[in-house]
Design a protein around this motif. Structure first.
Motif, mmCIF file in Angstrom:
data_model
loop_
_atom_site.group_PDB
_atom_site.id
_atom_site.type_symbol
_atom_site.label_atom_id
_atom_site.label_comp_id
_atom_site.label_asym_id
_atom_site.label_seq_id
_atom_site.Cartn_x
_atom_site.Cartn_y
_atom_site.Cartn_z
ATOM 1 N N ILE A 21 -3.465 -31.442 -29.314
ATOM 2 C CA ILE A 21 -3.832 -32.364 -30.381
ATOM 3 C C ILE A 21 -4.949 -33.294 -29.919
ATOM 4 O O ILE A 21 -5.842 -33.645 -30.687
ATOM 5 C CB ILE A 21 -2.590 -33.152 -30.854
ATOM 6 C CG1 ILE A 21 -1.623 -32.207 -31.575
ATOM 7 C CG2 ILE A 21 -2.973 -34.315 -31.756
ATOM 8 C CD1 ILE A 21 -0.255 -32.794 -31.832
ATOM 9 N N ARG A 46 -10.128 -26.026 -34.246
ATOM 10 C CA ARG A 46 -9.153 -26.316 -35.301
ATOM 11 C C ARG A 46 -7.718 -26.265 -34.796
ATOM 12 O O ARG A 46 -6.777 -26.365 -35.567
ATOM 13 C CB ARG A 46 -9.309 -25.320 -36.451
ATOM 14 C CG ARG A 46 -10.708 -25.215 -37.025
ATOM 15 C CD ARG A 46 -11.225 -26.504 -37.545
ATOM 16 N NE ARG A 46 -10.466 -26.874 -38.731
ATOM 17 C CZ ARG A 46 -10.606 -28.021 -39.362
ATOM 18 N NH1 ARG A 46 -11.442 -28.900 -38.932
ATOM 19 N NH2 ARG A 46 -9.898 -28.272 -40.418
ATOM 20 N N ASP A 48 -5.902 -28.311 -33.294
ATOM 21 C CA ASP A 48 -5.072 -29.502 -33.421
ATOM 22 C C ASP A 48 -4.158 -29.400 -34.642
ATOM 23 O O ASP A 48 -3.016 -29.859 -34.597
ATOM 24 C CB ASP A 48 -5.917 -30.760 -33.465
ATOM 25 C CG ASP A 48 -6.982 -30.759 -34.535
ATOM 26 O OD1 ASP A 48 -7.330 -29.683 -35.031
ATOM 27 O OD2 ASP A 48 -7.476 -31.852 -34.852
ATOM 28 N N LEU A 49 -4.638 -28.774 -35.699
ATOM 29 C CA LEU A 49 -3.797 -28.602 -36.887
ATOM 30 C C LEU A 49 -2.630 -27.657 -36.606
ATOM 31 O O LEU A 49 -1.504 -27.894 -37.052
ATOM 32 C CB LEU A 49 -4.631 -28.085 -38.045
ATOM 33 C CG LEU A 49 -5.817 -28.976 -38.435
ATOM 34 C CD1 LEU A 49 -6.678 -28.280 -39.466
ATOM 35 C CD2 LEU A 49 -5.327 -30.303 -38.914
ATOM 36 N N VAL A 52 -0.162 -29.599 -34.340
ATOM 37 C CA VAL A 52 0.639 -30.576 -35.090
ATOM 38 C C VAL A 52 1.814 -29.875 -35.761
ATOM 39 O O VAL A 52 2.938 -30.385 -35.763
ATOM 40 C CB VAL A 52 -0.223 -31.333 -36.123
ATOM 41 C CG1 VAL A 52 0.635 -32.083 -37.111
ATOM 42 C CG2 VAL A 52 -1.159 -32.282 -35.417
#
Length: 64
Positions: A21, A46, A48-49, A52
């Motif tokens: 993240i 991308r 981090d999405l 999460v």
């Protein structure tokens, strides 16, 4: 209880998702391309999405 990961236990997996993240925005800020599309389309920028979602899944399972 289902197995979280083959290589990491649940605590290390939680730390790894937090690391991802933090890493993804740093990658987005440090890379400069002639076009903008790689930052919006390539997985390392991308992740981090995805991380999460993994972190929320781990938290949901441990704090029901």
């Amino acid at each position: 209880m289902a197995v979280c990961s083959v290589f990491l236990n649940e605590g290390h997996l939680r730390q790894f998702t937090l690391f991802l993240i933090v890493l993804a925005p740093l990658l987005r800020g440090s890379m400069h391309f002639a076009d903008k599309w790689p930052v919006y389309m390539l997985t390392p920028f991308r992740m981090d999405l995805l991380a999460v979602g993994g972190f929320l899944c781990l938290e949901w399972r441990s704090n029901r």
